[in-house]
Design a protein around this motif. Sequence first.
Motif, PDB file in Angstrom:
ATOM      1  N   ASN A 224       0.821  -1.206   0.000  1.00 57.08           N
ATOM      2  CA  ASN A 224       0.000   0.000   0.000  1.00 57.08           C
ATOM      3  C   ASN A 224       0.856   1.258   0.000  1.00 57.08           C
ATOM      4  O   ASN A 224       0.580   2.218  -0.722  1.00 57.08           O
ATOM      5  CB  ASN A 224      -0.928  -0.019   1.221  1.00 57.08           C
ATOM      6  CG  ASN A 224      -2.088   0.940   1.085  1.00 57.08           C
ATOM      7  OD1 ASN A 224      -2.103   1.770   0.182  1.00 57.08           O
ATOM      8  ND2 ASN A 224      -3.049   0.823   1.970  1.00 57.08           N
ATOM      9  N   VAL A 225       1.926   1.241   0.824  1.00 54.67           N
ATOM     10  CA  VAL A 225       2.802   2.418   0.880  1.00 54.67           C
ATOM     11  C   VAL A 225       3.407   2.683  -0.490  1.00 54.67           C
ATOM     12  O   VAL A 225       3.380   3.809  -1.007  1.00 54.67           O
ATOM     13  CB  VAL A 225       3.907   2.214   1.940  1.00 54.67           C
ATOM     14  CG1 VAL A 225       4.971   3.287   1.831  1.00 54.67           C
ATOM     15  CG2 VAL A 225       3.306   2.209   3.339  1.00 54.67           C
ATOM     16  N   ILE A 226       3.915   1.607  -1.133  1.00 56.29           N
ATOM     17  CA  ILE A 226       4.570   1.788  -2.434  1.00 56.29           C
ATOM     18  C   ILE A 226       3.537   2.208  -3.481  1.00 56.29           C
ATOM     19  O   ILE A 226       3.772   3.127  -4.275  1.00 56.29           O
ATOM     20  CB  ILE A 226       5.294   0.484  -2.837  1.00 56.29           C
ATOM     21  CG1 ILE A 226       6.458   0.239  -1.871  1.00 56.29           C
ATOM     22  CG2 ILE A 226       5.805   0.562  -4.264  1.00 56.29           C
ATOM     23  CD1 ILE A 226       7.017  -1.150  -1.928  1.00 56.29           C
ATOM     24  N   TYR A 227       2.360   1.554  -3.452  1.00 56.01           N
ATOM     25  CA  TYR A 227       1.315   1.876  -4.420  1.00 56.01           C
ATOM     26  C   TYR A 227       0.881   3.338  -4.292  1.00 56.01           C
ATOM     27  O   TYR A 227       0.782   4.067  -5.283  1.00 56.01           O
ATOM     28  CB  TYR A 227       0.122   0.946  -4.192  1.00 56.01           C
ATOM     29  CG  TYR A 227      -1.009   1.124  -5.181  1.00 56.01           C
ATOM     30  CD1 TYR A 227      -1.012   0.436  -6.388  1.00 56.01           C
ATOM     31  CD2 TYR A 227      -2.067   1.986  -4.904  1.00 56.01           C
ATOM     32  CE1 TYR A 227      -2.029   0.593  -7.294  1.00 56.01           C
ATOM     33  CE2 TYR A 227      -3.101   2.154  -5.806  1.00 56.01           C
ATOM     34  CZ  TYR A 227      -3.072   1.454  -7.005  1.00 56.01           C
ATOM     35  OH  TYR A 227      -4.091   1.627  -7.901  1.00 56.01           O
ATOM     36  N   SER A 228       0.657   3.782  -3.063  1.00 58.11           N
ATOM     37  CA  SER A 228       0.195   5.160  -2.851  1.00 58.11           C
ATOM     38  C   SER A 228       1.279   6.162  -3.218  1.00 58.11           C
ATOM     39  O   SER A 228       0.991   7.306  -3.544  1.00 58.11           O
ATOM     40  CB  SER A 228      -0.207   5.368  -1.387  1.00 58.11           C
ATOM     41  OG  SER A 228      -0.991   4.311  -0.947  1.00 58.11           O
ATOM     42  N   TRP A 229       2.528   5.708  -3.130  1.00 55.51           N
ATOM     43  CA  TRP A 229       3.643   6.586  -3.460  1.00 55.51           C
ATOM     44  C   TRP A 229       3.773   6.709  -4.973  1.00 55.51           C
ATOM     45  O   TRP A 229       3.956   7.800  -5.513  1.00 55.51           O
ATOM     46  CB  TRP A 229       4.906   5.981  -2.839  1.00 55.51           C
ATOM     47  CG  TRP A 229       6.160   6.746  -3.002  1.00 55.51           C
ATOM     48  CD1 TRP A 229       6.289   8.077  -3.268  1.00 55.51           C
ATOM     49  CD2 TRP A 229       7.488   6.222  -2.908  1.00 55.51           C
ATOM     50  NE1 TRP A 229       7.615   8.406  -3.333  1.00 55.51           N
ATOM     51  CE2 TRP A 229       8.370   7.284  -3.116  1.00 55.51           C
ATOM     52  CE3 TRP A 229       8.016   4.942  -2.668  1.00 55.51           C
ATOM     53  CZ2 TRP A 229       9.754   7.124  -3.093  1.00 55.51           C
ATOM     54  CZ3 TRP A 229       9.376   4.783  -2.635  1.00 55.51           C
ATOM     55  CH2 TRP A 229      10.242   5.867  -2.843  1.00 55.51           C
ATOM     56  N   LYS A 230       3.593   5.578  -5.688  1.00 58.09           N
ATOM     57  CA  LYS A 230       3.768   5.585  -7.144  1.00 58.09           C
ATOM     58  C   LYS A 230       2.557   6.194  -7.840  1.00 58.09           C
ATOM     59  O   LYS A 230       2.676   6.790  -8.905  1.00 58.09           O
ATOM     60  CB  LYS A 230       3.983   4.153  -7.647  1.00 58.09           C
ATOM     61  CG  LYS A 230       5.273   3.524  -7.192  1.00 58.09           C
ATOM     62  CD  LYS A 230       6.469   4.114  -7.916  1.00 58.09           C
ATOM     63  CE  LYS A 230       7.764   3.615  -7.304  1.00 58.09           C
ATOM     64  NZ  LYS A 230       8.923   4.431  -7.654  1.00 58.09           N
ATOM     65  N   LYS A 231       1.366   5.963  -7.301  1.00 60.04           N
ATOM     66  CA  LYS A 231       0.151   6.493  -7.934  1.00 60.04           C
ATOM     67  C   LYS A 231      -0.522   7.460  -6.960  1.00 60.04           C
ATOM     68  O   LYS A 231      -1.536   7.137  -6.348  1.00 60.04           O
ATOM     69  CB  LYS A 231      -0.810   5.336  -8.250  1.00 60.04           C
ATOM     70  CG  LYS A 231      -0.397   4.498  -9.435  1.00 60.04           C
ATOM     71  CD  LYS A 231      -1.632   3.840 -10.049  1.00 60.04           C
ATOM     72  CE  LYS A 231      -1.378   3.335 -11.440  1.00 60.04           C
ATOM     73  NZ  LYS A 231      -0.636   2.101 -11.533  1.00 60.04           N
ATOM     74  N   PRO A 232       0.074   8.656  -6.786  1.00 57.64           N
ATOM     75  CA  PRO A 232      -0.434   9.543  -5.729  1.00 57.64           C
ATOM     76  C   PRO A 232      -1.829  10.091  -6.038  1.00 57.64           C
ATOM     77  O   PRO A 232      -2.131  10.450  -7.175  1.00 57.64           O
ATOM     78  CB  PRO A 232       0.605  10.660  -5.697  1.00 57.64           C
ATOM     79  CG  PRO A 232       1.299  10.606  -7.004  1.00 57.64           C
ATOM     80  CD  PRO A 232       1.179   9.221  -7.543  1.00 57.64           C
ATOM     81  N   VAL A 233      -2.677  10.089  -5.032  1.00 54.34           N
ATOM     82  CA  VAL A 233      -3.985  10.748  -5.099  1.00 54.34           C
ATOM     83  C   VAL A 233      -3.901  11.942  -4.144  1.00 54.34           C
ATOM     84  O   VAL A 233      -3.664  11.758  -2.947  1.00 54.34           O
ATOM     85  CB  VAL A 233      -5.111   9.793  -4.645  1.00 54.34           C
ATOM     86  CG1 VAL A 233      -6.447  10.496  -4.687  1.00 54.34           C
ATOM     87  CG2 VAL A 233      -5.116   8.543  -5.491  1.00 54.34           C
TER      88      VAL A 233
END
Lengths: 132, 580
Positions: free
Chosen positions: B502-511
């Motif tokens: 989740n941390v990496i995903y939210s970092w790569k695809k920022p909302v």
Amino acid sequence: MKFEGTVLTLLGVFYGLMGAVYWIWSKDDTGGVMLVGALALGLLPGLYLLWWYRRSGKRLRTEDRQDATIEEGAGVISSFPDSSIWPFVFAMGCFMGVLALVFGTWFAFPAIALGVMAMAGFTAESRRGGDI
Amino acid sequence: MTDLIERPVSTSDGDNVDHGTETSHHHDHHGPTGIMKWLTSTDHKVIGLSYTVTSLIMMIIGGAFAEIIRAQLVSPTSNLVSFSQYNELFTMHGSVMIYLFVGPFAFAGLANYLIPIQIGAPDMAFPRLNAFSYWLYLTGSITMLSGFLVGGGAANFGWVGYAPLSSAANSPGTGADLWICALLLTGFSAIFSGVNLVATIFYLRAPGMTLFRMPIFTWNMLVTGILILLAFPVLTAGLIMLYCDRHFGTHIYTVQGGGVPLLWQHIFWFWGHPEVYILALPFFGIVTEIFPVFSKKPVFGYRGMVFATLTIAALSLGVWAHHMFTTGAVLLPFFSIMSLLIAVPTGIKMFNWIGTMWGGKVHYSTAMLMSMGFLFTFLIGGITGIFLASPPLDFFTHDTYYVVAHFHSVVMALVMGALAGIYFWAPKMTGHMMHEGIGKIQFWFLFIGTQLFTFPLYLVGLHGMPRRMANYPINPSWQTLNEWGSVGAILIGISMVLFLVNVIYSWKKPVVAGDNPWDGHTLEWFTTSPPPSHNFLSLPPIHSERPTWDYNHPDHLAIEHNHKKQAKKSAKASAASDAS
């Protein structure tokens, strides 16, 4: 200031009472001494704050008043450092210091060097910095 | 470099300027960049994030130890690790989790970041001391973990380091010394954090932010700070005496020279039991911030909450020897009564959390789910603790897996509280949302895993299985229960992997989160995400414990506590100051 001081003082008094009951009942010196120590740790800062509150004429600060507005608190709060290398240097000195306790006295030499450097740095920085 | 900081200007009620756009005008801070910025920063936000990230890394390391331990216990005669390696593993698992993860995460990570923002302050009271305490914590962590690199291995006497097992004769080797020295460093780090918390909350509040308008998280951190100042010096002194025993030939904890081994237990638990509340109170504070926001209600019983927190602080110093019932040398009735009493304020908190949700418009976000998971798991951990406060039951269950399961219920609840805090405040810290879908999947893995892990351990403990054994007697029911516990541990491990995903995903695809994604109540939601240097460009008027809510919802103002009494008092005070 008044309430802050009261909280600490009351906590200290509670520890003191609890400590007295415990010490008399159990005759265990370790716990008794530690609880009486806690009494002092509550009373010292608590009474200091209350003394300071009395000394300042029992005036409430803006942050203690329910009806204070943001404008009333306008002005300089304090000076805050932006960045400083000396905490890091001082901590490295402490790190070397405990390594001296584990691995050998020779670690104490870099520890003392870093510590002295950092203390000098801290002092110079405090004198130089800011406008106050 | 020192800056004089003035108070932020006020934002009047009718003023509808979007304060978020003002950041672009704010001057960017000069000063070092890159790694030098990290090394030299005294900004509480940078230090708070450093603390948070470091402590989460420690959680992953300690969690890896736990998975190895659970793998070892799947079979009664497993030889995945040797007996001495197993001793090192459970010692370092406990030490890393207690000393290096749970405490620093809460009272130095989130608190550092949030306390100044929640009370409208530009920084912590002593920014350089704050930086110093982070570096002590980091070097202390390195010192403790480096035990694995030296000959003889890491400390292996359990995270409590009982005398005489921890003496030079019984535990020779540098690993044990590294453990002691690491605790000296992290102990001082905690003391300085405590000083900083108390001074900041006493002296740097915004105008109108009276003590009884502070967010409950800030209240709990104030009490945590006071408890740190009471408890940690005792541990540090005890460790110095232990070091002297090991190296300078003193006999403080050894019978041979006239010392008393039990003294170590007294000193250790005089720190250790307030420490339980030092660990728990910040997480109580976190969920108390989250329940009202996602129930669209003010917190139920604000004053009761504060009272309960102060009562816990008062009683927590009088319960230490309930860890020592089986020594036969402590005053059983006193500690039993005190331990049972402390359940009362904790119970008040439980009811207040439920009362906050009661009749509210509950929104099941990840942060809210984690908080509810906290509530459930902590309730189980708390109630099983009440049984342990009774000496006859404690004689039966002491040093069995029942105790292990009890405090793992408690600390896994705290882990859920920690994750709730991360999901809740990550938008404020990074400016970007965490992914809610992955977060909810993570919650269910964590929640089910935790119950699956602790319930069998309660049972196996009641069957009499002692803790800290690498192998155990071959007994089908013990083995089945241990297998279930290990399945739970694997689920918890998966949930932590999902967290990293989740941390990496939210970092790569920022909302982009915006300033106030949850319609929050407290001051941190008024400033930008992430907040500018020195936190606030403007402040809303503070008339209740929900200033941001009042500003955004002028039609539904929060009702003040005992406003009549206070109004009378401040009228009198202002009259007095006019006269003088």
